[in-house]
Write an enzyme that holds these catalytic residues in place. Sequence first.
Site, PDB file in Angstrom:
ATOM      1  N   ASP A  25      -3.427  29.267  22.329  1.00 23.86           N
ATOM      2  CA  ASP A  25      -3.047  29.078  23.736  1.00 23.86           C
ATOM      3  C   ASP A  25      -2.666  30.391  24.412  1.00 23.86           C
ATOM      4  O   ASP A  25      -1.604  30.522  25.016  1.00 23.86           O
ATOM      5  CB  ASP A  25      -1.875  28.094  23.846  1.00 23.86           C
ATOM      6  CG  ASP A  25      -2.092  26.824  23.074  1.00 23.86           C
ATOM      7  OD1 ASP A  25      -3.258  26.422  22.910  1.00 23.86           O
ATOM      8  OD2 ASP A  25      -1.100  26.217  22.627  1.00 23.86           O
ATOM      9  N   GLU A 221      -6.695  19.463  29.188  1.00 23.38           N
ATOM     10  CA  GLU A 221      -5.466  20.232  29.018  1.00 23.38           C
ATOM     11  C   GLU A 221      -5.682  21.672  29.471  1.00 23.38           C
ATOM     12  O   GLU A 221      -6.786  22.067  29.849  1.00 23.38           O
ATOM     13  CB  GLU A 221      -5.023  20.194  27.552  1.00 23.38           C
ATOM     14  CG  GLU A 221      -6.035  20.802  26.586  1.00 23.38           C
ATOM     15  CD  GLU A 221      -5.647  20.638  25.124  1.00 23.38           C
ATOM     16  OE1 GLU A 221      -4.690  19.885  24.829  1.00 23.38           O
ATOM     17  OE2 GLU A 221      -6.296  21.276  24.271  1.00 23.38           O
TER      18      GLU A 221
END
Length: 338
Positions: A25, A221
Amino acid sequence: MLTPSNAAPPARTYTNPVYAAQFPDPFVLRHQGTYYAFGTTGQGRAADGRIFTLLTSNNLVDWTPAGGALMPPEDADEADFWAPEVVYHEGTFYMYYSMGGGALADTVGHRLHVATSRTPEGPYTQVALLDVPGSKFCIDAHPYQDTDGRWYLLYARDFTDTDNGYRPGTGLAIDRLLGMTRLAGESRTVMRARHDWTVFEKNRTMPLYGNQTFAEWHTLEGPFVRQHAGRYYCFYSGANFLTPRYGVDYCVADAVTGPYSDAGAEKGPRVLAAVAGHVRGPGHHSHVLSPNGQTEYLVYHAWNPAMTERQLCIDQLAWTAQGPRCVGPTYTAQPLPT
């Protein structure tokens, strides 16, 4: 005529991954000529005891570990910490992330938080919970300042209904920020799953929702907004991050709050997709400009061959007549960002 003694040195190149270690991420902030990369640590800690791995660079390719960024909040020993993003506003650095999961996953879920620091490298101290009423699972906070100066927070949250033909699962939402540390309570849906390729898992039982079983659970997401040619592009990652289907797509609107359209996204991710035999699970990206301030790059993670680490990668983004497309994911030598 160039001779060996006066020939120009060969141009430098890079090959993904640019940081061959665990770095899920990734978010990259550029501040005063230095790049700061922040990555998820889950329940882990850096060597200094802090949360969120921190790297620094001056060229997006050569990265130096710089410890951790966030001071552990009280009573958070069993929690996961995911997906930090940092912005600078009026002398303060604000870090947005989610906390929860771990041993608390089945009861507490994940919730959004914000921490602050006076320097980009931290340490950051948690200052507020950004509560989203009615949602037990909120992750992947993305702060965005619109052209009128207003700040917004995009995030991913769970939806369990099938209203308007949408699929149950994690989708994208937006709310206005008040003073950088409070949500206005004006949450609006940005995009929900409606295509087959975004399925995360079939016949998934969710303890967080009373052990309800969903025939299909989908995932959108990692939202990230870019304004281009007068329109707002909300990029996101879709599907199960462990599978070859995982990649980056986008939806488009005339205002940051929507309504957004994902027309053209029916068959799979158009911006960044797996390359069989070479790249698996590219996604959860951020956008950043090269050192010359002109060339746009995607910073993302992808699995190593053994699928034991999600590693830091970069590739150039191109704005084409068909929409934004990544020049990649690449796995061979590429020109160094200039």
